[in-house]
Write a protein that holds these residues in place. Structure first.
Motif, PDB file in Angstrom:
ATOM      1  N   ALA A  16      21.397  88.512 127.782  1.00 48.67           N
ATOM      2  CA  ALA A  16      21.967  88.744 129.109  1.00 48.67           C
ATOM      3  C   ALA A  16      23.412  89.224 128.997  1.00 48.67           C
ATOM      4  O   ALA A  16      23.838  90.124 129.737  1.00 48.67           O
ATOM      5  CB  ALA A  16      21.892  87.470 129.941  1.00 48.67           C
ATOM      6  N   ALA A  17      24.162  88.658 128.070  1.00 42.27           N
ATOM      7  CA  ALA A  17      25.552  89.081 127.871  1.00 42.27           C
ATOM      8  C   ALA A  17      25.616  90.503 127.329  1.00 42.27           C
ATOM      9  O   ALA A  17      26.472  91.302 127.742  1.00 42.27           O
ATOM     10  CB  ALA A  17      26.263  88.112 126.932  1.00 42.27           C
ATOM     11  N   LEU A  18      24.714  90.825 126.393  1.00 49.42           N
ATOM     12  CA  LEU A  18      24.657  92.188 125.866  1.00 49.42           C
ATOM     13  C   LEU A  18      24.334  93.184 126.973  1.00 49.42           C
ATOM     14  O   LEU A  18      24.960  94.244 127.070  1.00 49.42           O
ATOM     15  CB  LEU A  18      23.596  92.264 124.760  1.00 49.42           C
ATOM     16  N   ASP A 109      23.680 107.370 145.234  1.00 45.28           N
ATOM     17  CA  ASP A 109      22.322 106.816 145.223  1.00 45.28           C
ATOM     18  C   ASP A 109      21.971 106.273 143.841  1.00 45.28           C
ATOM     19  O   ASP A 109      21.342 105.213 143.721  1.00 45.28           O
ATOM     20  CB  ASP A 109      21.310 107.889 145.616  1.00 45.28           C
ATOM     21  N   VAL A 110      22.355 107.014 142.807  1.00 48.52           N
ATOM     22  CA  VAL A 110      22.072 106.575 141.442  1.00 48.52           C
ATOM     23  C   VAL A 110      22.848 105.302 141.125  1.00 48.52           C
ATOM     24  O   VAL A 110      22.328 104.387 140.460  1.00 48.52           O
ATOM     25  CB  VAL A 110      22.386 107.700 140.436  1.00 48.52           C
ATOM     26  N   ALA A 111      24.094 105.213 141.590  1.00 51.87           N
ATOM     27  CA  ALA A 111      24.864 103.987 141.389  1.00 51.87           C
ATOM     28  C   ALA A 111      24.182 102.796 142.057  1.00 51.87           C
ATOM     29  O   ALA A 111      24.126 101.690 141.496  1.00 51.87           O
ATOM     30  CB  ALA A 111      26.279 104.166 141.927  1.00 51.87           C
ATOM     31  N   ALA A 112      23.636 103.015 143.237  1.00 50.87           N
ATOM     32  CA  ALA A 112      22.918 101.938 143.933  1.00 50.87           C
ATOM     33  C   ALA A 112      21.637 101.569 143.183  1.00 50.87           C
ATOM     34  O   ALA A 112      21.264 100.384 143.116  1.00 50.87           O
ATOM     35  CB  ALA A 112      22.595 102.369 145.360  1.00 50.87           C
ATOM     36  N   TYR A 113      20.962 102.559 142.626  1.00 54.98           N
ATOM     37  CA  TYR A 113      19.767 102.327 141.812  1.00 54.98           C
ATOM     38  C   TYR A 113      20.111 101.472 140.599  1.00 54.98           C
ATOM     39  O   TYR A 113      19.412 100.497 140.273  1.00 54.98           O
ATOM     40  CB  TYR A 113      19.202 103.681 141.396  1.00 54.98           C
ATOM     41  N   ARG A 114      21.213 101.810 139.933  1.00 56.78           N
ATOM     42  CA  ARG A 114      21.641 101.016 138.778  1.00 56.78           C
ATOM     43  C   ARG A 114      21.908  99.571 139.187  1.00 56.78           C
ATOM     44  O   ARG A 114      21.475  98.632 138.514  1.00 56.78           O
ATOM     45  CB  ARG A 114      22.895 101.632 138.145  1.00 56.78           C
ATOM     46  N   ALA A 115      22.598  99.379 140.291  1.00 54.09           N
ATOM     47  CA  ALA A 115      22.919  98.019 140.742  1.00 54.09           C
ATOM     48  C   ALA A 115      21.654  97.238 141.084  1.00 54.09           C
ATOM     49  O   ALA A 115      21.536  96.040 140.759  1.00 54.09           O
ATOM     50  CB  ALA A 115      23.842  98.083 141.949  1.00 54.09           C
ATOM     51  N   HIS A 116      20.692  97.913 141.697  1.00 54.61           N
ATOM     52  CA  HIS A 116      19.426  97.269 142.074  1.00 54.61           C
ATOM     53  C   HIS A 116      18.698  96.757 140.825  1.00 54.61           C
ATOM     54  O   HIS A 116      18.235  95.605 140.783  1.00 54.61           O
ATOM     55  CB  HIS A 116      18.564  98.282 142.828  1.00 54.61           C
ATOM     56  N   VAL A 117      18.598  97.606 139.812  1.00 55.26           N
ATOM     57  CA  VAL A 117      17.887  97.231 138.584  1.00 55.26           C
ATOM     58  C   VAL A 117      18.679  96.184 137.807  1.00 55.26           C
ATOM     59  O   VAL A 117      18.088  95.246 137.239  1.00 55.26           O
ATOM     60  CB  VAL A 117      17.595  98.482 137.743  1.00 55.26           C
ATOM     61  N   GLU A 118      19.975  96.307 137.773  1.00 58.63           N
ATOM     62  CA  GLU A 118      20.791  95.313 137.080  1.00 58.63           C
ATOM     63  C   GLU A 118      20.607  93.920 137.684  1.00 58.63           C
ATOM     64  O   GLU A 118      20.479  92.928 136.962  1.00 58.63           O
ATOM     65  CB  GLU A 118      22.260  95.723 137.117  1.00 58.63           C
ATOM     66  N   ASP A 119      20.586  93.848 138.990  1.00 58.68           N
ATOM     67  CA  ASP A 119      20.367  92.559 139.653  1.00 58.68           C
ATOM     68  C   ASP A 119      18.991  91.991 139.301  1.00 58.68           C
ATOM     69  O   ASP A 119      18.848  90.784 139.048  1.00 58.68           O
ATOM     70  CB  ASP A 119      20.481  92.715 141.170  1.00 58.68           C
ATOM     71  N   LEU A 125      16.314  87.310 133.621  1.00 52.82           N
ATOM     72  CA  LEU A 125      16.769  86.650 132.397  1.00 52.82           C
ATOM     73  C   LEU A 125      17.214  85.206 132.609  1.00 52.82           C
ATOM     74  O   LEU A 125      17.457  84.483 131.626  1.00 52.82           O
ATOM     75  CB  LEU A 125      17.901  87.462 131.765  1.00 52.82           C
ATOM     76  N   VAL A 126      17.330  84.770 133.854  1.00 53.33           N
ATOM     77  CA  VAL A 126      17.633  83.345 134.095  1.00 53.33           C
ATOM     78  C   VAL A 126      16.436  82.622 134.704  1.00 53.33           C
ATOM     79  O   VAL A 126      16.563  81.503 135.200  1.00 53.33           O
ATOM     80  CB  VAL A 126      18.875  83.182 135.007  1.00 53.33           C
ATOM     81  N   SER A 127      15.276  83.241 134.653  1.00 48.58           N
ATOM     82  CA  SER A 127      14.064  82.610 135.168  1.00 48.58           C
ATOM     83  C   SER A 127      13.482  81.665 134.118  1.00 48.58           C
ATOM     84  O   SER A 127      13.983  81.578 132.992  1.00 48.58           O
ATOM     85  CB  SER A 127      13.042  83.681 135.541  1.00 48.58           C
ATOM     86  N   ASN A 128      12.409  80.992 134.469  1.00 49.60           N
ATOM     87  CA  ASN A 128      11.762  80.046 133.550  1.00 49.60           C
ATOM     88  C   ASN A 128      10.401  80.540 133.081  1.00 49.60           C
ATOM     89  O   ASN A 128       9.508  79.747 132.796  1.00 49.60           O
ATOM     90  CB  ASN A 128      11.603  78.681 134.236  1.00 49.60           C
ATOM     91  N   ARG A 129      10.244  81.834 133.002  1.00 43.97           N
ATOM     92  CA  ARG A 129       8.954  82.402 132.624  1.00 43.97           C
ATOM     93  C   ARG A 129       8.598  82.067 131.179  1.00 43.97           C
ATOM     94  O   ARG A 129       9.471  81.995 130.303  1.00 43.97           O
ATOM     95  CB  ARG A 129       8.991  83.911 132.818  1.00 43.97           C
ATOM     96  N   GLU A 130       7.308  81.956 130.928  1.00 43.14           N
ATOM     97  CA  GLU A 130       6.849  81.673 129.573  1.00 43.14           C
ATOM     98  C   GLU A 130       7.080  82.857 128.641  1.00 43.14           C
ATOM     99  O   GLU A 130       7.209  82.670 127.424  1.00 43.14           O
ATOM    100  CB  GLU A 130       5.359  81.306 129.595  1.00 43.14           C
ATOM    101  N   ASP A 131       7.093  84.071 129.194  1.00 45.18           N
ATOM    102  CA  ASP A 131       7.250  85.265 128.363  1.00 45.18           C
ATOM    103  C   ASP A 131       8.706  85.724 128.301  1.00 45.18           C
ATOM    104  O   ASP A 131       8.987  86.884 128.003  1.00 45.18           O
ATOM    105  CB  ASP A 131       6.367  86.404 128.866  1.00 45.18           C
ATOM    106  N   LEU A 132       9.643  84.839 128.549  1.00 41.36           N
ATOM    107  CA  LEU A 132      11.043  85.236 128.642  1.00 41.36           C
ATOM    108  C   LEU A 132      11.583  85.769 127.315  1.00 41.36           C
ATOM    109  O   LEU A 132      12.394  86.695 127.301  1.00 41.36           O
ATOM    110  CB  LEU A 132      11.891  84.057 129.125  1.00 41.36           C
TER     111      LEU A 132
END
Length: 417
Positions: A16-18, A109-119, A125-132
């Protein structure tokens, strides 16, 4: 082999830090630019800055969010067509040579797309999924993919800006350090049965693996790359017109494109100048020569009574050398004089980009990352002044077609014995 066959020694938190660091560095790279700069496409091999921003975002969306997050919704499903590069299994794509025609979506628009995917990735990456752990490994791959595009972003931009007669500088000009290159010397290596390629638990691309044994005859390797001073001597001696020095394909390309000097060079009042990411500057005679093709490098080596090293020789000679040098992180944005092995310029080898014995790409579209390019290209080693340091490993291989010049491409000489 599944995606899980990719491996990493990073924890999920470190990944997540990377991710945050890499995405932040890309944002920093584009800060000096205006929207007009970001839509330029100067040739088929180069892509607009805006496209790089969107494509690296699409990569995370296509290979992580869409297949693994049930409720994920893209800002625009049409982005999958616009920003796929060459992944056939991921579906159809916009023509590569028409990327400069994509005026919409806008830069905003591309900047907003980047922010959407980053979020979405940060949340995943902070979820509790088994496949994390698997997801984190794919995120790390996406980060290294974006590092490659950070290098392409600045070198593609350099090519585009070079067509502007105003010679705009990407970053403010700074004087080159006044240092002299050391005398050229060759260090002897015994060779023998050596091992090359990556092994370990850290990140590496599939094309760097598996580690394997290969025989290397005794050889000598130069202590530094070829300099601009030496290249000018080659030019003054008629190197570009001396047909016996050149491969047939090379001299045909040189004649067709009227190569008389490295890319971006010109003469002004009897002095050689070059266009750089810091604007127009006099050629630094002691800095490594850059923006030369494999064909030019191979001809120069023959003129110099030497040859290009094989990639096995290159890796063997530098296996114990710490990875320190002039990288993108240093923000010099051009090669500097010195004796460094890493950074400054990618160094052509005489080795074709081919699979190592036992090479197996991952299944699915991810497997198209490197394997489909293993034909008609040559390996380069060492990284450049446009390469993020975190991307480098002793086993790292990049590859380009022998006629290409717009990347930070140089050479180091080798000899037999």
């Amino acid at each position: 082999m599944s995606d899980a066959a990719l491996h990493s020694d990073l924890s999920v938190g470190e990944t997540a830090a990377l991710f945050a660091d890499v995405r932040g560095r890309t944002a920093k790279l584009v800060e000096p630019l205006n929207p007009e700069d970001m839509v330029l496409q100067s040739m088929t091999d180069a892509s607009p800055v805006k496209w790089h921003l969107a494509h690296t975002t699409w990569f995370f969306e296509e290979f992580i969010l869409r297949p693994r997050v049930a409720n994920y919704a893209s800002p625009d499903d049409r982005f999958a067509f616009l920003f796929n590069s060459y992944y056939v299994q991921a579906g159809p794509r916009h023509a590569r040579d028409k990327r400069g025609m994509i005026s919409r979506p806008t830069v905003a628009d591309v900047a907003a797309y980047r922010a959407h995917v980053e979020d979405a990735i940060a949340t995943l990456l902070v979820s509790n999924r088994e496949d994390l752990d698997e997801i984190a490994t794919l995120v790390e791959l996406g980060c290294h993919h974006e590092m490659q595009h950070q290098e392409l972003l600045v070198t593609d931009l350099l090519h585009a800006l070079s067509y502007n007669s105003l010679m705009p500088a990407y970053r403010d000009p700074e004087p080159m350090p006044v240092t002299a290159a050391p005398d050229l010397a060759f260090n002897r290596h015994d060779g023998g049965l050596v091992e090359i390629g990556y092994s370990g638990d850290g990140f590496a691309y599939d094309c760097e693996q598996p580690r394997h044994k290969t025989y290397v005859a005794p050889f000598q390797m130069a202590n530094r790359p070829v300099t601009n001073r030496e290249w000018i001597a080659f030019m003054d001696d008629g190197g570009y017109g001396n047909d016996p020095l050149w491969l047939m394909d090379g001299i045909a390309r040189a004649r067709a494109e009227d190569w008389q000097h490295p890319l971006y060079w010109w003469q002004q009042d009897g002095e050689w100048w070059t266009f750089t990411l810091r604007g127009a500057q006099p050629v630094n005679l002691d800095a490594p020569v850059v923006h030369v093709s494999y064909y030019e490098a191979e001809a120069f080596a023959r003129w110099a009574g030497a040859r290009l090293p094989t990639e096995a020789e290159w890796e063997t000679a530098h296996a114990a050398t710490p990875i320190e040098g002039n990288f993108l992180d240093n923000a010099n944005l051009r090669p500097l004089p010195g004796t460094g092995v890493w950074g400054d310029v990618w160094e052509w080898t005489g080795s074709a980009f081919l699979p190592y014995p036992g090479f197996q790409p991952p299944q699915g579209a991810i497997g198209e990352y490197n394997g489909k390019f293993m034909v008609n290209q040559f390996v380069l080693r060492g990284g450049s002044c446009a390469t993020p340091k975190a991307q480098m490993r002793h086993s790292y291989r990049t590859f380009f077609y022998p006629h290409q010049r717009w990347q930070m491409l140089g050479l180091r000489l080798a000899k037999d014995g």
